[in-house]
Every structure is written in structure tokens, then in C-alpha cells.
Design an enzyme around this catalytic site. Structure first.
Site, PDB file in Angstrom:
ATOM      1  N   GLY A   1     -12.745 -15.402 -36.648  1.00 40.18           N
ATOM      2  CA  GLY A   1     -13.991 -15.146 -37.215  1.00 40.18           C
ATOM      3  C   GLY A   1     -14.648 -16.410 -37.049  1.00 40.18           C
ATOM      4  O   GLY A   1     -16.057 -16.545 -37.137  1.00 40.18           O
TER       5      GLY A   1
ATOM      6  N   CYS B   1      -6.418  -5.935 -32.114  1.00 40.79           N
ATOM      7  CA  CYS B   1      -7.548  -6.915 -32.899  1.00 40.79           C
ATOM      8  C   CYS B   1      -8.797  -6.569 -32.214  1.00 40.79           C
ATOM      9  O   CYS B   1      -9.040  -6.740 -31.107  1.00 40.79           O
ATOM     10  CB  CYS B   1      -7.226  -8.446 -32.569  1.00 40.79           C
ATOM     11  SG  CYS B   1      -8.318  -9.563 -33.205  1.00 40.79           S
TER      12      CYS B   1
ATOM     13  N   THR C   1     -11.867  -8.111 -32.882  1.00 37.96           N
ATOM     14  CA  THR C   1     -12.383  -9.187 -32.434  1.00 37.96           C
ATOM     15  C   THR C   1     -12.191  -9.615 -31.105  1.00 37.96           C
ATOM     16  O   THR C   1     -13.024  -9.743 -30.297  1.00 37.96           O
ATOM     17  CB  THR C   1     -12.287 -10.586 -33.532  1.00 37.96           C
ATOM     18  OG1 THR C   1     -12.738  -9.934 -34.855  1.00 37.96           O
ATOM     19  CG2 THR C   1     -12.961 -11.698 -32.952  1.00 37.96           C
TER      20      THR C   1
ATOM     21  N   CYS D   1     -10.563  -4.009 -38.626  1.00 35.83           N
ATOM     22  CA  CYS D   1      -9.634  -5.332 -38.678  1.00 35.83           C
ATOM     23  C   CYS D   1      -8.384  -4.768 -38.994  1.00 35.83           C
ATOM     24  O   CYS D   1      -8.050  -4.186 -39.938  1.00 35.83           O
ATOM     25  CB  CYS D   1     -10.229  -6.420 -39.490  1.00 35.83           C
ATOM     26  SG  CYS D   1      -8.925  -7.697 -39.443  1.00 35.83           S
TER      27      CYS D   1
END
Length: 275
Positions: A48, A79, A81, A194
Site C-alpha cells: 500500500g 493479491c 493490489t 485483499c
């Protein structure tokens, strides 16, 4: 080939930390004949705080080493992200590899909601990604979707998985924005965007101001992997091919114990050269 039985290539599961174990657990159930290599980029965790350019470069460089070292049959990027940021680049850089991605489960949430109020609990990186907003536009335009980017929950989940205690008030502060009341309706689905977060699902249920469906994508990701990876009958699970690799090379004692409890042998990471 051993005793006339073909040796199957393993499945590689990649995450920024140990949250992807939620996906690994489901994948192993559906793909019992395959060995698994779990890779945690703990040297880069949490994702992040990264700028997009350097993080994308890091992930692609890591995969250059990972694919050369392990030669997997397929890769599950467990994941949100990592995949929403670098999925297209990975497929472009390694066109011969099957990549199974993880994206926020916005489509199934939109199909299930009765109130029309859906929240997406994610990392800040996933929340700000155009990929996430495109999913909302494509599949949930008739819903009111609140994006909630938590700065702290991934770290909290890592600590919880390792057996550390959490402060209820701190957890509640992270999930409270997910609960919306509008025109007499209430949020009824929270997407866990997440892979770390499902480990905290029971904590979330206990602290939630009202009951909601906490949508965990792990099973759907595993089913997609099973669809894309050939099923070979008559092959038993290979001995000694369930490995865990940490890019830091120095996982904690509690992390090693966790991996061993899952039947994963922790391997050195000295062959990996992330940027």
C-alpha cells in the site's frame, strides 16, 4: 517420470505477505495432484505504501526470477493490489505462462445484494486503481458501491495469523466506514478485496454493527485455477513439493512454524533479485 507416473509442474501462488494462504488452502483442495510453491514478497510488504511505477517494476522483475527458478504450470497472483496493478504487464512479459488473477469480487456482490448497498474493503492501492472503478462501472452501476481503503488491516491480519492479539476498537475503526445506511436500506455485502482480510472474517462478524455477507473470493479464484490447469488422472501428490519462499529470506519463527503447520517447507530466497 517416476515409476511410470508423470511428474507434474507445480502451481505458484504469489502474495505480498501471508494473506494468500486463504487462496492456497482452497486451491489445494481442488488440485490435490499438484505441488504448490507459495511466494511471499515480505521484503516489499505492505504494498500500500509503494508508488505504482516502482512496485510494478518490482513485481515483474521478481517474476522473471520466480518463473526461471520454479518453472510452474500456472501462477495464481493471490493479491488484489499486485494483479490490478501489474497483471497486464505480467501477461505481456511472460506470454507463455498462465496467470490466474485476483480482483475485487464486485460482480458477484452486485448479483447478490438485496439492498443495493455494497462496500469494498481493500487496500488503498486497490481502491485507487482504475481497474477497480472499471469493475464497478461494468458490473455494479445500479448499486451504491463504497470503496474503503484500509491503511492498517493487512498488517493487522498478518499479526493475527501469527497468533498476536488485536485491539477490537482498532479493527472496528478500519471496518466502520463499510457500513452505510441510506434511504432506509443498509449495506448487506462487504467485498473482502485483499486476501489477508478473510483471516479476520470472524473478528469482523463479531464487531460489525449489523450482519452482512463478507464476500471472500478465495474459492472462486481456486475454481478458476482448476478450470485452466489440466487435470491428470492417476497422479498422486508429489512428495516434498510444497514450498514457501520469502523474499526477505528471513521469515520470523512464528511464520516458519505457521508454514510448517501447513506442510510447507521454507526455502531460501537467495536466487531472487527484486529491484
Amino acid at each position: 517420470m517416476t515409476n511410470g507416473t508423470p511428474e507434474l509442474k507445480p502451481i505458484l501462488v504469489f502474495d505480498s505477505g501471508i494473506g494468500g494462504l486463504t487462496v492456497l488452502r482452497e486451491a489445494r483442495l481442488l488440485m490435490p495432484e499438484r505441488g504448490f510453491i507459495y511466494v511471499a514478497d515480505d521484503a516489499g510488504f505492505p504494498y500500500g505504501g509503494w508508488e505504482e511505477g516502482p512496485l510494478k517494476a518490482r513485481i515483474v522483475a521478481l517474476f522473471g526470477d520466480l518463473l526461471a527458478r520454479f518453472d510452474p504450470e500456472a501462477v495464481i497472483v493471490a493479491c488484489n493490489t499486485a494483479f490490478t496493478l501489474a497483471g497486464a504487464d505480467l501477461r505481456l512479459a511472460f506470454p507463455e505462462m498462465r496467470f490466474i488473477g485476483t480482483v475485487p469480487a464486485i460482480k458477484p456482490a452486485a448479483e447478490r445484494t438485496r439492498s443495493g448497498l455494497v462496500s469494498v474493503l481493500a487496500t488503498p492501492g486497490t481502491v485507487k486503481r482504475a481497474y477497480t472503478r472499471d469493475l464497478i462501472q461494468s458490473f455494479a452501476s445500479q448499486c451504491h458501491v463504497r470503496l474503503v481503503g484500509s491503511e492498517n488491516l493487512a498488517r493487522m491480519a498478518e499479526a493475527y495469523i501469527r497468533g498476536e492479539s488485536l485491539d477490537d476498537a482498532a479493527v472496528l475503526a478500519e471496518i466502520a466506514p463499510c457500513f452505510v445506511e441510506k434511504d432506509g436500506a443498509r449495506t448487506d455485502i462487504v467485498v473482502l478485496a485483499c486476501t489477508h482480510y478473510p483471516f479476520l472474517a470472524n473478528v469482523f462478524r463479531r464487531l460489525a454493527p449489523w450482519p452482512v455477507d463478507w464476500l471472500d473470493p478465495a474459492e472462486a479464484i481456486a475454481r478458476q485455477a482448476r478450470r485452466l490447469v489440466p487435470l491428470v488422472d492417476g497422479v498422486e501428490h508429489p512428495e516434498g513439493l510444497d514450498l514457501a519462499v520469502f523474499t526477505s529470506g528471513v521469515p520470523t519463527f512464528s511464520t516458519r512454524r505457521l508454514m510448517q503447520g501447513l506442510g510447507l517447507s521454507v526455502q531460501p530466497a537467495d536466487a531472487l533479485h527484486p529491484v
